[in-house]
Structures are given as C-alpha cells and as structure tokens.
Design an enzyme around this catalytic site. Structure first.
Site, PDB file in Angstrom:
ATOM      1  N   CYS A   2       0.829  -1.205   0.000  1.00  0.00           N
ATOM      2  CA  CYS A   2       0.000   0.000   0.000  1.00  0.00           C
ATOM      3  C   CYS A   2       0.862   1.253   0.000  1.00  0.00           C
ATOM      4  O   CYS A   2       1.944   1.264   0.578  1.00  0.00           O
ATOM      5  CB  CYS A   2      -0.831   0.083   1.262  1.00  0.00           C
ATOM      6  SG  CYS A   2      -1.943  -1.257   1.511  1.00  0.00           S
ATOM      7  N   ARG A  27       5.204  -0.275  -6.205  1.00  0.00           N
ATOM      8  CA  ARG A  27       5.212  -1.128  -5.017  1.00  0.00           C
ATOM      9  C   ARG A  27       4.179  -2.248  -5.102  1.00  0.00           C
ATOM     10  O   ARG A  27       4.214  -3.166  -4.305  1.00  0.00           O
ATOM     11  CB  ARG A  27       4.935  -0.275  -3.775  1.00  0.00           C
ATOM     12  CG  ARG A  27       5.987   0.780  -3.550  1.00  0.00           C
ATOM     13  CD  ARG A  27       5.485   1.835  -2.612  1.00  0.00           C
ATOM     14  NE  ARG A  27       5.372   1.344  -1.259  1.00  0.00           N
ATOM     15  CZ  ARG A  27       6.288   1.525  -0.323  1.00  0.00           C
ATOM     16  NH1 ARG A  27       7.374   2.192  -0.590  1.00  0.00           N
ATOM     17  NH2 ARG A  27       6.115   1.065   0.884  1.00  0.00           N
ATOM     18  N   TRP A  75      -3.137  -2.754  -1.262  1.00  0.00           N
ATOM     19  CA  TRP A  75      -2.799  -4.154  -1.541  1.00  0.00           C
ATOM     20  C   TRP A  75      -3.543  -4.935  -0.470  1.00  0.00           C
ATOM     21  O   TRP A  75      -3.160  -4.926   0.698  1.00  0.00           O
ATOM     22  CB  TRP A  75      -1.288  -4.345  -1.468  1.00  0.00           C
ATOM     23  CG  TRP A  75      -0.829  -5.700  -1.879  1.00  0.00           C
ATOM     24  CD1 TRP A  75      -0.619  -6.137  -3.155  1.00  0.00           C
ATOM     25  CD2 TRP A  75      -0.502  -6.800  -1.022  1.00  0.00           C
ATOM     26  NE1 TRP A  75      -0.189  -7.444  -3.132  1.00  0.00           N
ATOM     27  CE2 TRP A  75      -0.112  -7.879  -1.843  1.00  0.00           C
ATOM     28  CE3 TRP A  75      -0.507  -7.002   0.361  1.00  0.00           C
ATOM     29  CZ2 TRP A  75       0.269  -9.119  -1.343  1.00  0.00           C
ATOM     30  CZ3 TRP A  75      -0.126  -8.231   0.876  1.00  0.00           C
ATOM     31  CH2 TRP A  75       0.261  -9.267   0.012  1.00  0.00           C
ATOM     32  N   ASN A 100      -2.055   1.905   6.051  1.00  0.00           N
ATOM     33  CA  ASN A 100      -1.193   0.775   5.662  1.00  0.00           C
ATOM     34  C   ASN A 100      -0.997  -0.080   6.894  1.00  0.00           C
ATOM     35  O   ASN A 100      -0.713   0.452   7.960  1.00  0.00           O
ATOM     36  CB  ASN A 100       0.189   1.257   5.210  1.00  0.00           C
ATOM     37  CG  ASN A 100       0.152   1.888   3.839  1.00  0.00           C
ATOM     38  OD1 ASN A 100      -0.891   1.893   3.185  1.00  0.00           O
ATOM     39  ND2 ASN A 100       1.282   2.415   3.411  1.00  0.00           N
ATOM     40  N   GLY A 101      -1.075  -1.385   6.710  1.00  0.00           N
ATOM     41  CA  GLY A 101      -0.841  -2.281   7.838  1.00  0.00           C
ATOM     42  C   GLY A 101      -2.027  -3.185   8.106  1.00  0.00           C
ATOM     43  O   GLY A 101      -2.916  -3.344   7.264  1.00  0.00           O
ATOM     44  N   GLU A 483      16.808 -18.547  -6.551  1.00  0.00           N
ATOM     45  CA  GLU A 483      16.472 -17.186  -6.971  1.00  0.00           C
ATOM     46  C   GLU A 483      15.977 -17.187  -8.426  1.00  0.00           C
ATOM     47  O   GLU A 483      15.025 -16.490  -8.771  1.00  0.00           O
ATOM     48  CB  GLU A 483      17.692 -16.262  -6.792  1.00  0.00           C
ATOM     49  CG  GLU A 483      17.547 -14.848  -7.295  1.00  0.00           C
ATOM     50  CD  GLU A 483      16.404 -14.057  -6.658  1.00  0.00           C
ATOM     51  OE1 GLU A 483      15.831 -14.488  -5.659  1.00  0.00           O
ATOM     52  OE2 GLU A 483      16.084 -12.989  -7.220  1.00  0.00           O
ATOM     53  N   LYS A 487      12.302 -15.874  -9.605  1.00  0.00           N
ATOM     54  CA  LYS A 487      12.096 -14.853 -10.639  1.00  0.00           C
ATOM     55  C   LYS A 487      11.097 -15.342 -11.680  1.00  0.00           C
ATOM     56  O   LYS A 487      10.198 -14.623 -12.089  1.00  0.00           O
ATOM     57  CB  LYS A 487      13.399 -14.516 -11.376  1.00  0.00           C
ATOM     58  CG  LYS A 487      14.406 -13.601 -10.760  1.00  0.00           C
ATOM     59  CD  LYS A 487      14.012 -12.184 -10.556  1.00  0.00           C
ATOM     60  CE  LYS A 487      13.282 -12.025  -9.260  1.00  0.00           C
ATOM     61  NZ  LYS A 487      14.015 -11.629  -8.096  1.00  0.00           N
ATOM     62  N   GLU A 490       7.622 -15.387 -10.244  1.00  0.00           N
ATOM     63  CA  GLU A 490       7.092 -14.054  -9.972  1.00  0.00           C
ATOM     64  C   GLU A 490       6.551 -13.372 -11.217  1.00  0.00           C
ATOM     65  O   GLU A 490       5.487 -12.775 -11.188  1.00  0.00           O
ATOM     66  CB  GLU A 490       8.206 -13.146  -9.406  1.00  0.00           C
ATOM     67  CG  GLU A 490       8.511 -13.340  -7.954  1.00  0.00           C
ATOM     68  CD  GLU A 490       9.626 -12.414  -7.495  1.00  0.00           C
ATOM     69  OE1 GLU A 490       9.461 -11.762  -6.467  1.00  0.00           O
ATOM     70  OE2 GLU A 490      10.685 -12.335  -8.156  1.00  0.00           O
ATOM     71  N   HIS A 506      16.198 -38.032  -4.671  1.00  0.00           N
ATOM     72  CA  HIS A 506      15.366 -38.248  -3.487  1.00  0.00           C
ATOM     73  C   HIS A 506      13.928 -37.796  -3.716  1.00  0.00           C
ATOM     74  O   HIS A 506      13.200 -37.546  -2.762  1.00  0.00           O
ATOM     75  CB  HIS A 506      15.985 -37.523  -2.285  1.00  0.00           C
ATOM     76  CG  HIS A 506      17.350 -38.027  -1.949  1.00  0.00           C
ATOM     77  ND1 HIS A 506      17.566 -39.268  -1.399  1.00  0.00           N
ATOM     78  CD2 HIS A 506      18.576 -37.490  -2.155  1.00  0.00           C
ATOM     79  CE1 HIS A 506      18.865 -39.464  -1.244  1.00  0.00           C
ATOM     80  NE2 HIS A 506      19.503 -38.392  -1.708  1.00  0.00           N
ATOM     81  N   LYS A 605       6.004  -4.583  -3.865  1.00  0.00           N
ATOM     82  CA  LYS A 605       7.447  -4.359  -3.822  1.00  0.00           C
ATOM     83  C   LYS A 605       7.987  -4.408  -2.396  1.00  0.00           C
ATOM     84  O   LYS A 605       8.781  -5.253  -2.050  1.00  0.00           O
ATOM     85  CB  LYS A 605       7.759  -3.009  -4.472  1.00  0.00           C
ATOM     86  CG  LYS A 605       9.231  -2.656  -4.492  1.00  0.00           C
ATOM     87  CD  LYS A 605       9.961  -3.392  -5.578  1.00  0.00           C
ATOM     88  CE  LYS A 605      11.447  -3.194  -5.532  1.00  0.00           C
ATOM     89  NZ  LYS A 605      12.137  -4.341  -6.147  1.00  0.00           N
TER      90      LYS A 605
HETATM   91  N1  HGA Z   1      -5.361  -3.971   5.917  1.00  0.00           N
HETATM   92  C1  HGA Z   1      -5.646  -2.948   4.975  1.00  0.00           C
HETATM   93  C2  HGA Z   1      -4.392  -2.310   4.414  1.00  0.00           C
HETATM   94  C3  HGA Z   1      -3.513  -3.348   3.748  1.00  0.00           C
HETATM   95  C4  HGA Z   1      -2.072  -2.917   3.494  1.00  0.00           C
HETATM   96  O1  HGA Z   1      -1.459  -2.148   4.205  1.00  0.00           O
HETATM   97  N2  HGA Z   1      -1.436  -3.481   2.462  1.00  0.00           N
HETATM   98  O2  HGA Z   1      -0.121  -3.156   2.203  1.00  0.00           O
HETATM   99  C5  HGA Z   1      -6.552  -3.461   3.877  1.00  0.00           C
HETATM  100  O3  HGA Z   1      -6.665  -4.659   3.624  1.00  0.00           O
HETATM  101  O4  HGA Z   1      -7.197  -2.617   3.227  1.00  0.00           O
END
Ligand code: HGA
Length: 610
Positions: A2, A27, A75, A100-101, A483, A487, A490, A506, A605
C-alpha cells in the site's frame, strides 16, 4: 504494498496526490482512491479497483476540488479487491482515513462500534479506524486527542492519515509498524509512506518514529511521541533522485535494472575496498568495535534477500571461519531461538521496511546479540536507523517488483562482509586479496553476463508454453537456482522449483519428462563433476535441459541439452554473475507470455505488512 499520500496546501491537491500515487505504483497494489475536503466543507472521494490511471480518468471526469486531501494505493489484506474495500474509508461523512498495515483486533472493535450504531460499508480492518476516531472525536472534541486515544486501542500495525470536516485544515497522522514520512513545504505540508511520492513537491523530510502521532496543517507540524510528549524530529534534506517516467530506452523497469547491474555494483564497491581487504567503515562508523568480536552470524531475511543470505552462509563459513545460520524472518520472529555468544544479527532488505525482517531486528534487541547490521538499499529506512551497523547497497531506486540489482548488490555487500569478519578470524591475507581482486573484476563480468541477452531471448521461446520447470544448482549456486526459480514464478507465473542437484534422486526425478524443462547452473567449480552426474540422471530419464555453464566446463549442446556459455569468472563471484542470465531468462519468458513484468499480479514491492 500500500501507498499513502496526503497534502494540505493553498493550491488544489488532487494532482499532487495522484502524481504521488503514480510514483508509488511500482510497489504493487490492486485498487486506489483519493478523498478531499472541498470548499463547502464536504468530503468528496473517488475510488477504483485496478490501476491509478483508472482513478485519474475518473477524477478527470469529475474533478476533486479541495486544498486538503489523502490518497492510497491498496494491496488487500482484509477483504477482497473491490471499490467498497478501497481506501479512503469514511465515518459519518466527516472522517476519512487511509491506512497501511493490519489491525489485528479489528473484529472485536468492529463489534463494539456496531453496538454504538456505526454501519460498516467494507470488509476491511481499516474501516474500524475511521469509526473509532469518529467515536473518540465525539467525546473528546479534538481530532488530535481522538487519534491519540484511538491508536492506543489498536493492536497490530499502522501508518495512517486522518482528515476531518470538523477540522478541515488538519491532517493527523500516526505511525506504528508501517513507515510514514512528512514532507515539509513552503506554506504547504505533505505526508507519504515513502519519500519518493513527494519528490516533485519537496526535498525536506521528517521521518516519523515508531509510536509518533503528528498534527499537520499548511504551516505547522507538531509531533508527539508514544508517551504523548511533544518532540522535535530532525528535518532531513533528501538526495534521492527518482524520475518516475525513467525507463529510458528500456521497455520495462526490470530490464533497465538488469542492465544497470554493472554500474550499481561499481557504486556498491566504490571507496570501500583497499588493495588488500574491505575498509571497516563500509559498515558504519566504529564497525570494527563490533566485527572484531563476532563468533557467529545469524542472517534474517525474506524472499530474494533470503536467497542472498543463503549464499552468504557459504561464503562466511568457508572463508571467514565463522558459523552462520540463516532463517526466513516470518519464522525467526515467532520462534524461540538460541543466541550463540558474540552473535551478529544481519538483516537484509531492499527497502529496509520489510515488516517481518524489521520485527526480527527489533526482537533481536532483547535477545542478547552483540550487534546488528543491515544490508539495505534505502538509507533513510527504519532498518538502517534501528541497526547498530548498516551497509548501504547503493543500487539506486529499484522500481520493478521482481528484485534484480538490489539482489546482486546485496550479494556484493555480503561478500564484503565476509572480508569484514574474516580479517578478524584468521582469513589468510592472500585469500582476502584474491576476493578483493574478484570483486574489482565483478562489474566487467556483469557486463559480459548482460551481453547474453539476445541468446537468452531466443532460448526463452521454449518456455513460453510450459507450465512447470525445475532449477538445479550445487553449493553456493543452489541459492542462485532458487532465486532463478523465484524470478520465473514471480513474473511469468510458470511454476518453478529449485533443488540442490544432489537431491534429485530423493524425489524430484519422478517429475522429469519432456514437458518439464530443467535449468542447470553450472560454473566451473569443484562440484562440477558431481553436477555432471546429476545432469546425466536427468538425461537418462528423457529430460530437456538448459545448462548455464562456464565455457571451460565442456558442456556440449545436443538433442536433450541446450548449453549457454557464461563468461569465465573467479569462483567466488560466480553466484553474482550467474544470477544475471537467470534474470534475463525470466524477463524474456514473461515478455513472450505478455504478463505485467514490472507489477506482477498479487505481488508488492516493499512488503510492509507481515
Ligand atoms: N489492511 C488494509 C491495508 C492493507 C495494506 O497495508 N497493504 O499493504 C486493507 O486490507 O485494506
């Protein structure tokens, strides 16, 4: 992850907020939104799933007219990717919040707030913050007091910015476990989760510390620490340069960043080596005080950085004569681990904000480590500020979600750390000098590796309609195989697994058939003959191989084997050099498949949530 941008100004802020979001796009995110308080003191917001461009288009149709506003790229962690779950979240059309969080006690708070009559319009944990602040403001009267009281009730991690129509000139922000930086302007002020978002409007930044709450208007910034005391935080002039449109001649940031590796590594080395060894202060002032006593190294990292740490373990144990463990941060932080005497905790992170790694660093302070060192690309990051020692990789801004130059510069730093510890642990001077010479040759070797691009582009055709692949390596090339597989997963979404080649028999040999390409990393080292036996095991079962080999390793292309000759290089830097052709392979496969190379689906990111 986020992104957050906020602004309070005399001018309209929607353009600043959208440009900020654009700069944070790299990001990774799944939806975006903006809210402003307009001239009629009303909250106006627009949210969209998908790209920031869609949000921009929507706002172009219905302009947002306000001189204070907040914006977010989300995100999703709690609740699906929908417009209703996109931030900003509102309470009673008065409070708007971006966050964010993760709020871990959101369920209980949600029930309590529902009982108070609040109606929830999203499935997010974030919406509880909006209603909680509204609830607190009703009783406390002031927005700052309301935010202080609300955040005391939150468990988990947050970087949050709050706007209130009852206080239409203020942004109140709070940080705990998720970074926030204040941008100081002239007659206007800003806030963001990353200074890159604000570079077009200011170069003066205040990095908030854990637990800080700040009250920001156009002309003043007041900051309070966890105890509620008013505190001064230094204003720092940023020297970061970032041209948001800066792909130059390249089609993608990832390709640009692959090509930048020779110069990035040159920058990493610059001024840090003598003719014979590494300079102690490459790791910070007084680094020798800590490094000279180190008897054990514990590396903690996630993702690509974890692979860099795995390579370092081979180097540290074989050359620096020091024992070394490496662990994924999300595991390390939740287990009781044994701390060897005189241990150095080494964290590795491109952004320096990776939530799990940062938590591991903080945890280590209570565990009796001799010291902590971070290998990091962002000088102003939490990890750099909170570690005893820091090695800045100087890779320059890495925009592609799939890490490339950050990884090779991390490896370069870790090889220098091997010298930094080895010289105090009896590493022979001749061996130190040999490593210095190999490091000095590294930028040129990387140039030769990058020059394989055309050949690899051709090879990539074979992978475009495969669903699975296997990567093999031995010794310090095993993490490079891992790695390479990461890649490919991803950015091309092809299932890829890596095995230490000796493990084939194995289990994974059962998977071998012509639909499962096998990529082999084969430098000319003392494990080469062992690796050749593993190659024969694959050949005997009809497998199709792609061997990235030293030209002196004498592999020959035939019906079952495509050999790509990589330049000969000193064995000690081979893991760094062999990384490049694997990066190029995943890039060209993704290109053929038409995936979103720089912003692959579901990924972010800088992983600032745990
Ligand atoms: N928990 C919040 C924000 C998610 C977040 O920080 N993502 O990096 C949500 O789900 O909207």
């Amino acid at each position: 992850m986020c992104g957050i941008v906020g602004a309070t100004s005399e001018r309209r802020v929607a353009g600043i907020l959208l440009e900020g979001l654009k700069r944070l796009e790299y990001r990774g995110y799944d939806s975006a939104g903006v809210a402003v308080i307009d001239a009629n003191n009303e909250l106006k917001s627009v949210r969209r799933t998908g790209k920031v461009q869609e949000l921009k288009d929507a706002i172009a149709q219905n302009p947002l007219d306000g001189t204070i506003g907040i914006a977010h790229t989300r995100w999703a962690t709690h609740g699906g990717v929908t417009e209703a779950n996109a931030h900003p979240h509102r309470s009673e059309d008065e409070i708007a919040v971006v966050h964010n969080g993760i709020i871990e006690n959101h369920e209980r708070l949600r029930e309590e707030l529902k009982a108070e009559g609040y109606v929830f319009n999203s499935q997010t944990d974030t919406e509880v913050i909006a209603h909680l602040i509204h609830h607190e403001r009703k009783t406390k009267g002031d927005l700052l007091d309301a935010v202080k009281s609300a955040v005391r009730q939150l468990e988990g991690a947050y970087g949050t910015v709050v706007m209130d129509t009852k206080h239409p000139e203020r942004l109140v922000v709070a940080r705990s476990g998720s970074p926030l930086v204040i941008g100081v302007g002239i007659g206007e002020n800003f806030v963001a989760s990353d200074q890159l978002a604000l570079l077009p409007v200011t170069r003066q930044f205040i990095y908030l510390e854990e637990g800080d709450v700040a009250d920001i208007n156009r002309t003043d910034i007041a900051i309070y620490d966890t105890e509620g005391n008013s505190v001064e935080r230094e204003v720092v002039e940023s020297d970061v340069s970032y041209d948001a449109g800066g792909k130059g001649q390249y089609r993608h940031f990832m390709l640009k960043e692959i090509y930048e590796q020779p110069i990035a590594v040159r920058n990493t080395l610059e001024g840090r080596l003598s003719e014979t060894t590494v300079l102690d202060n490459a790791f910070g002032e007084n680094a020798a005080e800590i490094l000279k006593d180190i008897e054990h190294v514990q590396i903690v990292a996630c993702g690509t950085s974890y692979h860099a740490g795995m390579v370092a373990r081979y180097w540290l144990e074989s050359m620096a004569n020091v024992s070394c463990n490496i662990e994924i941060a999300s595991e390390f932080r939740y287990r009781k681990s044994y701390v060897h005497p005189n241990s150095l905790l080494v964290t590795i992170s491109q952004s320096g904000e990776t939530a799990d790694t940062l938590a591991a660093l903080r945890l280590s302070k209570e565990l009796g480590y001799k010291g902590s060192l971070t290998i990091c690309n962002v000088g102003s990051s939490s990890m750099v500020r909170e570690s005893d020692l820091a090695f800045l990789t100087r890779a320059g801004a890495e925009i592609g979600v799939a890490s490339t130059k950050a990884f090779t510069t991390q490896l370069t730093g870790l090889l220098m750390l091997t010298l930094g510890i080895g010289k105090y642990r009896g590493m022979p001077e001749q061996q130190q000098e040999a490593v210095v010479h190999a490091l000095q040759a590294l930028p040129t070797k990387l140039e030769e590796a990058v020059a394989l691009a055309d050949e690899i582009e051709e090879l990539a055709q074979d992978f475009a309609n495969k669903d699975h692949s296997l990567f093999l390596g031995r010794g310090n090339q095993y993490p490079i195989a891992m790695e390479g597989a990461l890649k490919l997963k991803e950015i091309s979404y092809i299932h890829a697994e890596a095995y230490a080649a000796g493990e084939l028999k194995h289990g994974p040999l059962a998977l071998i058939d012509e639909e499962m390409p096998v990529i082999v990393v084969a430098p000319n080292n003392d494990l080469l003959e062992k690796l050749k036996s593993n190659v024969e095991e694959v050949r005997a079962r009809g497998g199709l191989m792609y061997v990235f080999a030293d030209k002196n390793a004498h592999f020959k292309s035939d019906d079952t084997m495509n050999v790509l000759n990589v330049c000969h290089c000193d064995e000690v830097i081979a893991p760094i050099v062999y990384t490049v052709p694997l990066q190029l392979l995943s890039y060209y496969v993704a290109l053929i498949k038409g995936t979103d190379v720089d912003q692959p689906r579901n990924l972010a990111k800088s992983v600032t949530v745990e």
